[in-house]
Design a protein around this motif. Structure first.
Motif, PDB file in Angstrom:
ATOM      1  N   ASN A   1     -11.252 -79.300 -27.864  1.00 10.23           N
ATOM      2  CA  ASN A   1     -10.809 -78.387 -28.934  1.00 10.23           C
ATOM      3  C   ASN A   1     -11.997 -77.839 -29.732  1.00 10.23           C
ATOM      4  OD1 ASN A   1      -8.500 -77.153 -30.073  1.00 10.23           O
ATOM      5  ND2 ASN A   1      -8.533 -78.554 -31.822  1.00 10.23           N
ATOM      6  N   ILE A   2     -13.143 -78.553 -29.669  1.00  4.86           N
ATOM      7  CA  ILE A   2     -14.319 -78.104 -30.445  1.00  4.86           C
ATOM      8  C   ILE A   2     -15.580 -77.926 -29.608  1.00  4.86           C
ATOM      9  CG2 ILE A   2     -13.727 -78.724 -32.818  1.00  4.86           C
ATOM     10  CD1 ILE A   2     -14.731 -81.517 -32.337  1.00  4.86           C
ATOM     11  N   ALA A   3     -15.622 -78.489 -28.391  1.00  2.48           N
ATOM     12  CA  ALA A   3     -16.819 -78.345 -27.551  1.00  2.48           C
ATOM     13  C   ALA A   3     -16.482 -77.571 -26.291  1.00  2.48           C
ATOM     14  CB  ALA A   3     -17.376 -79.722 -27.192  1.00  2.48           C
ATOM     15  N   ASN A   4     -17.300 -76.564 -25.990  1.00  2.56           N
ATOM     16  CA  ASN A   4     -17.072 -75.742 -24.803  1.00  2.56           C
ATOM     17  C   ASN A   4     -18.242 -75.872 -23.843  1.00  2.56           C
ATOM     18  OD1 ASN A   4     -14.602 -74.523 -25.692  1.00  2.56           O
ATOM     19  ND2 ASN A   4     -15.832 -73.403 -27.186  1.00  2.56           N
ATOM     20  N   CYS A   5     -18.157 -75.140 -22.745  1.00  4.18           N
ATOM     21  CA  CYS A   5     -19.244 -75.084 -21.772  1.00  4.18           C
ATOM     22  C   CYS A   5     -20.551 -74.723 -22.499  1.00  4.18           C
ATOM     23  CB  CYS A   5     -18.898 -74.022 -20.734  1.00  4.18           C
ATOM     24  SG  CYS A   5     -20.110 -73.884 -19.432  1.00  4.18           S
ATOM     25  N   GLY A   6     -21.594 -75.513 -22.269  1.00  2.33           N
ATOM     26  CA  GLY A   6     -22.880 -75.270 -22.927  1.00  2.33           C
ATOM     27  C   GLY A   6     -23.072 -76.104 -24.176  1.00  2.33           C
ATOM     28  N   ASP A   7     -22.027 -76.818 -24.592  1.00  3.75           N
ATOM     29  CA  ASP A   7     -22.122 -77.651 -25.792  1.00  3.75           C
ATOM     30  C   ASP A   7     -22.471 -79.093 -25.431  1.00  3.75           C
ATOM     31  OD1 ASP A   7     -21.607 -75.553 -27.492  1.00  3.75           O
ATOM     32  OD2 ASP A   7     -19.447 -75.953 -27.616  1.00  3.75           O
TER      33      ASP A   7
ATOM     34  N   GLU B   1     -32.705 -93.753 -33.683  1.00  6.43           N
ATOM     35  CA  GLU B   1     -32.203 -93.520 -32.326  1.00  6.43           C
ATOM     36  C   GLU B   1     -30.965 -92.618 -32.345  1.00  6.43           C
ATOM     37  OE1 GLU B   1     -33.631 -97.702 -30.179  1.00  6.43           O
ATOM     38  OE2 GLU B   1     -31.784 -97.648 -31.342  1.00  6.43           O
ATOM     39  N   LEU B   2     -30.122 -92.820 -33.320  1.00  6.19           N
ATOM     40  CA  LEU B   2     -28.921 -92.005 -33.446  1.00  6.19           C
ATOM     41  C   LEU B   2     -29.316 -90.548 -33.741  1.00  6.19           C
ATOM     42  CD1 LEU B   2     -25.868 -91.857 -33.464  1.00  6.19           C
ATOM     43  CD2 LEU B   2     -25.837 -92.773 -35.773  1.00  6.19           C
ATOM     44  N   GLU B   3     -30.241 -90.407 -34.669  1.00 10.07           N
ATOM     45  CA  GLU B   3     -30.757 -89.095 -35.054  1.00 10.07           C
ATOM     46  C   GLU B   3     -31.312 -88.348 -33.832  1.00 10.07           C
ATOM     47  OE1 GLU B   3     -30.565 -87.939 -38.155  1.00 10.07           O
ATOM     48  OE2 GLU B   3     -31.593 -86.091 -37.563  1.00 10.07           O
ATOM     49  N   ALA B   4     -32.054 -89.083 -32.993  1.00 11.04           N
ATOM     50  CA  ALA B   4     -32.721 -88.475 -31.835  1.00 11.04           C
ATOM     51  C   ALA B   4     -31.724 -88.002 -30.772  1.00 11.04           C
ATOM     52  CB  ALA B   4     -33.700 -89.473 -31.218  1.00 11.04           C
ATOM     53  N   ALA B   5     -30.470 -88.483 -30.845  1.00 13.30           N
ATOM     54  CA  ALA B   5     -29.480 -88.107 -29.829  1.00 13.30           C
ATOM     55  C   ALA B   5     -28.918 -86.700 -30.072  1.00 13.30           C
ATOM     56  CB  ALA B   5     -28.344 -89.125 -29.807  1.00 13.30           C
ATOM     57  N   PHE B   6     -29.070 -86.188 -31.293  1.00 13.77           N
ATOM     58  CA  PHE B   6     -28.497 -84.875 -31.633  1.00 13.77           C
ATOM     59  C   PHE B   6     -29.323 -83.732 -31.045  1.00 13.77           C
ATOM     60  CE2 PHE B   6     -26.386 -87.554 -34.631  1.00 13.77           C
ATOM     61  CZ  PHE B   6     -25.154 -86.950 -34.842  1.00 13.77           C
ATOM     62  N   GLN B   7     -28.622 -82.651 -30.695  1.00 12.26           N
ATOM     63  CA  GLN B   7     -29.262 -81.431 -30.201  1.00 12.26           C
ATOM     64  C   GLN B   7     -28.714 -80.265 -31.027  1.00 12.26           C
ATOM     65  OE1 GLN B   7     -28.426 -81.101 -25.996  1.00 12.26           O
ATOM     66  NE2 GLN B   7     -29.190 -83.161 -25.526  1.00 12.26           N
ATOM     67  N   PRO B   8     -29.387 -79.103 -30.958  1.00 17.39           N
ATOM     68  CA  PRO B   8     -28.856 -77.956 -31.723  1.00 17.39           C
ATOM     69  C   PRO B   8     -27.426 -77.598 -31.316  1.00 17.39           C
ATOM     70  CG  PRO B   8     -31.069 -77.504 -30.898  1.00 17.39           C
ATOM     71  CD  PRO B   8     -30.657 -78.808 -30.284  1.00 17.39           C
ATOM     72  N   ASN B   9     -27.044 -77.896 -30.056  1.00 19.59           N
ATOM     73  CA  ASN B   9     -25.700 -77.542 -29.585  1.00 19.59           C
ATOM     74  C   ASN B   9     -24.710 -78.707 -29.669  1.00 19.59           C
ATOM     75  OD1 ASN B   9     -27.055 -78.971 -27.614  1.00 19.59           O
ATOM     76  ND2 ASN B   9     -26.200 -77.824 -25.888  1.00 19.59           N
TER      77      ASN B   9
END
Ligand SMILES: *Cc1c(COP(=O)(O)O)cnc(C)c1O
Length: 425
Positions: A94-100, A138-146
């Motif tokens: 519902n919130i993440a699409n292809c490329g996310d 480590e949690l912080e490092a898992a995030f990406q701009p998408n």
């Protein structure tokens, strides 16, 4: 209902009959609903009026039960799905699409891991799995701009790790994305993740909520707290017009309280059709009516059995967060102060073979791909639910090849212990 306690919501939430109406929720066994004019019907299609037109999207029985679960979790809106798998798929899709991209805790249900790491990956959605014990860095490092969401289970099936929900909620919110929590094992009787910062809560209602092994089902609850419009560029599906729904912008028209579930119903349920049958929703509601009475008994049996296993010289280790000294005991005391659940994991001395032999000898406790039933049952995940994983992936999910997952039912604790005793001997 919102000012009542959880026990009262379990029994009476979601449905208040009017004068002369059925006391128990009616099963609306109808695929369609009749209208006097095409204009009336058109308003429903345009989401200009609320009402029912086709049970693939919505049905009154389902909505009574979904409303009850929303009240129990302290959310603003909810929907039932045909299974827990459908609930987690919809909640993310519902919130993440292809490329996310999505950050997920690594200790999650095997079916959910497969859904994320294999099937949704084929749809172009990437997942980064992090340990529930990861550091803030480590949690912080898992995030990406998408990155569009963070996902975890309150009490993981079958690893039984307990999630520091606040830590994961803070990280998610810092990055402007919602935290989705699968609260299946804890149930809202044991823990209400929304009170700790979760934005969306999912359930496999197949487990404790039904509680009698009668009906497969799922549920998605929205906290109504996440401000989609404040992150409009991240969530175009909610914050820009939906061409497949007459140009509606869900976050504008239905606000924080209703946008997520309305979009999920109008788009995903319309297109994928994983609706729960009204008959199953009725069974689910019978389970919910006694959830607050059953959970303490499941927890008490779990603790008695865990204590027995801990003392046995045939057992290598026991994982049960209510045991003092368990790695997650302190986290569990914070999030589930009245007990976690009835599921205990343990390792049988002698490895994979010993675990399988022991299970064959059980008389009262049955081997089943199920948990959270009134009847006690057990499973060897390495040869069943998680058999598609290699040893490395198993370890990442917190599973060893001698792990037995035992779901303590509502029987007498001594009878369960005696069954284990004879099988171990
Ligand atoms: C069982 C389970 C699921 C999947 O639910 P189904 O109803 O079997 O589709 C998802 N999450 C957790 C934690 C589960 O235990």
């Amino acid at each position: 209902m919102s000012n009542y306690n959880i026990e009262t919501k379990c029994v009476q939430g979601g449905y208040t009959p009017g004068n002369g109406e059925p006391r128990q929720i009616p099963i609306v066994q109808s695929t369609t609903f009749k209208y006097a004019t095409s204009e009336d019907m058109g308003k429903l299609f345009d989401l200009e009026a609320s009402g029912y037109f086709y049970t693939r999207l919505q049905n009154p029985t389902n909505d009574y039960v979904a409303a009850k679960i929303a009240e129990m979790e302290g959310g603003t809106a909810a929907m039932l799905t045909s299974s827990g798998q459908a609930a987690n798929f919809y909640a993310i899709f519902n919130i993440a699409n292809c490329g996310d991209h999505v950050v997920s805790c690594s200790t999650i249900y095997g079916g959910t891991y497969n859904l994320f790491a294999v099937t949704m990956k084929k749809m172009g959605i990437d997942f980064t799995f992090v340990s529930p014990d990861c550091t803030d860095e480590e949690l912080e490092a898992a995030f990406q701009p998408n990155t569009k969401a963070v996902f975890g289970e309150t009490i993981a099936n079958p690893a039984l790790t307990v999630l520091d929900i606040e830590k994961f909620a803070n990280a998610a919110h810092k990055h402007g994305v919602p935290l989705v929590i699968d609260n299946t094992f804890a149930t809202p009787v044991g823990c209400r993740p929304i009170e700790w910062g979760a934005d969306i809560v999912t359930h496999s209602t197949t487990k404790y909520m039904d509680g009698h092994g009668a009906a497969v089902g799922g549920c998605i609850v929205d906290s109504g707290k996440f401000d989609w419009m404040a992150q409009a560029e991240k969530f175009p599906g909610l914050c820009t017009p939906d061409d497949s729904y007459h140009g509606i912008t869900y976050a504008e028209k239905f606000g924080k309280e209703g946008a997520f579930i309305t979009k999920c119903t109008a788009q995903l349920m319309r297109d994928f059709g994983s609706i729960q049958s009204p008959q199953n929703a009725f069974y689910l509601n019978l389970g919910l009516e006694s959830l607050h009475v059953r959970m303490p008994k499941h927890c008490a049996n779990g603790l008695a059995v865990a204590k027995f296993l801990q003392e046995s010289d045939k057992i290598e280790w026991v994982t049960y967060a209510d045991l003092p000294g368990d790695k997650y005991h302190e986290v569990a005391k914070k999030y589930c102060p009245n007990g976690t659940c009835g599921v205990v994991s343990f390792g049988v001395k002698g490895g994979r073979k010993a675990a399988e032999e022991f299970m064959k000898k059980l008389k009262l406790i049955a081997i089943e791909t199920h948990v959270a039933d009134a009847r006690s049952c057990c499973l060897h995940p390495a040869s069943a639910t998680h058999r598609q994983m290699n040893d490395e992936e198993l370890i990442a999910c917190g599973i060893t090849n001698n792990l037995v997952r035992l779901s303590c039912g509502l029987e007498n604790a001594e009878d369960l212990i005696n069954d284990l005793k004879q099988a171990l001997e």
